[in-house]
Enzyme design. Structure first.
Site, PDB file in Angstrom:
ATOM      1  N   HIS A   2       7.341 -25.147   7.903  1.00  0.00           N
ATOM      2  CA  HIS A   2       6.010 -26.545   8.610  1.00  0.00           C
ATOM      3  C   HIS A   2       5.098 -25.322   8.426  1.00  0.00           C
ATOM      4  CE1 HIS A   2       8.513 -26.123  12.877  1.00  0.00           C
ATOM      5  NE2 HIS A   2       9.041 -26.398  12.031  1.00  0.00           N
ATOM      6  N   CYS A  19       2.450  -3.514   4.183  1.00  0.00           N
ATOM      7  CA  CYS A  19       1.816  -2.172   4.436  1.00  0.00           C
ATOM      8  C   CYS A  19       2.620  -1.923   5.432  1.00  0.00           C
ATOM      9  CB  CYS A  19      -0.209  -2.990   4.915  1.00  0.00           C
ATOM     10  SG  CYS A  19      -0.039  -3.503   5.856  1.00  0.00           S
ATOM     11  N   HIS A  77       3.249 -31.565   9.249  1.00  0.00           N
ATOM     12  CA  HIS A  77       2.935 -30.714   9.294  1.00  0.00           C
ATOM     13  C   HIS A  77       1.773 -30.254   8.222  1.00  0.00           C
ATOM     14  CE1 HIS A  77       5.938 -29.348  11.679  1.00  0.00           C
ATOM     15  NE2 HIS A  77       7.012 -29.030  10.860  1.00  0.00           N
ATOM     16  N   ASP A 115       0.968  -1.244  -0.114  1.00  0.00           N
ATOM     17  CA  ASP A 115       0.111  -0.039   0.007  1.00  0.00           C
ATOM     18  C   ASP A 115       0.880   0.994   0.000  1.00  0.00           C
ATOM     19  OD1 ASP A 115       1.094   0.039   2.483  1.00  0.00           O
ATOM     20  OD2 ASP A 115      -1.445   0.257   3.708  1.00  0.00           O
ATOM     21  N   THR A 126       1.997  -2.043   8.876  1.00  0.00           N
ATOM     22  CA  THR A 126       2.551  -3.515   9.498  1.00  0.00           C
ATOM     23  C   THR A 126       2.349  -4.744   9.249  1.00  0.00           C
ATOM     24  OG1 THR A 126      -0.473  -3.473   9.734  1.00  0.00           O
ATOM     25  CG2 THR A 126       0.984  -2.212  12.154  1.00  0.00           C
TER      26      THR A 126
END
Ligand code: RB5
Length: 149
Positions: A99, A66, A135, A8, A68
């Site tokens: 994983h 972005c 996994h 962004d 965060t």
């Protein structure tokens, strides 16, 4: 490897550094986010677009940035088949490939600096899914949750 990348308005500069880094490593990059910051460049559409590109196998992996890493990863995770992980350190980036077979990594331009971001991306793209039975089983359980809607 082909890597779709999106961002962004908070992450135009960091995105450019990541693209340069990936291209230097010989990867092909599909740039799906804005290159110049406009506050109206909202993260949901970009997260969705990168998610759809990865699920359609037009890219092997995705990178989302972005402020965060959270909003854009939430958007991508709405797309069926996406496993987008927010990572602020290379160890988590490595382990989420190993994983969780995460197919998109997300991080925040307001959270990590350039060098750390490149270390995170390096760890993510250089690690393959372990393929271990436990996994595979857990990822199948995630898909079951997704399929229940
Ligand atoms: C934009 O101000 C900011 O909300 C966005 O970049 C992101 O951090 C949201 O999760």
């Amino acid at each position: 490897m082909k890597i779709a990348i999106g961002n962004d308005h908070t992450a135009c500069e960091l995105k450019k550094s990541v693209i340069a880094f990936l291209e230097e490593k010989g990867h092909g990059v599909i740039n799906m986010g804005p290159d110049t910051p406009d506050p109206d460049d909202d993260y949901p559409a970009v997260g969705e677009a990168v998610g759809r590109t990865v699920v359609a196998k037009e890219a092997d992996l995705g990178v989302l940035i972005c402020g965060t890493g959270v909003g854009i990863s939430l958007a991508a995770n709405k797309v069926k088949g996406v496993r987008a992980a927010v990572c602020s350190d290379p160890a988590t980036a490595r382990l989420t490939r190993l994983h969780n077979d995460a197919n998109i990594i997300a991080f925040g331009a307001r959270i990590v600096g350039r060098e750390l971001a490149l270390d995170i991306v390096r760890a993510f793209v250089d690690t393959e899914f372990s393929g271990e039975e436990r996994h595979i089983r857990r990822i199948a359980q995630l898909t079951e949750i997704e399929n229940r809607g």
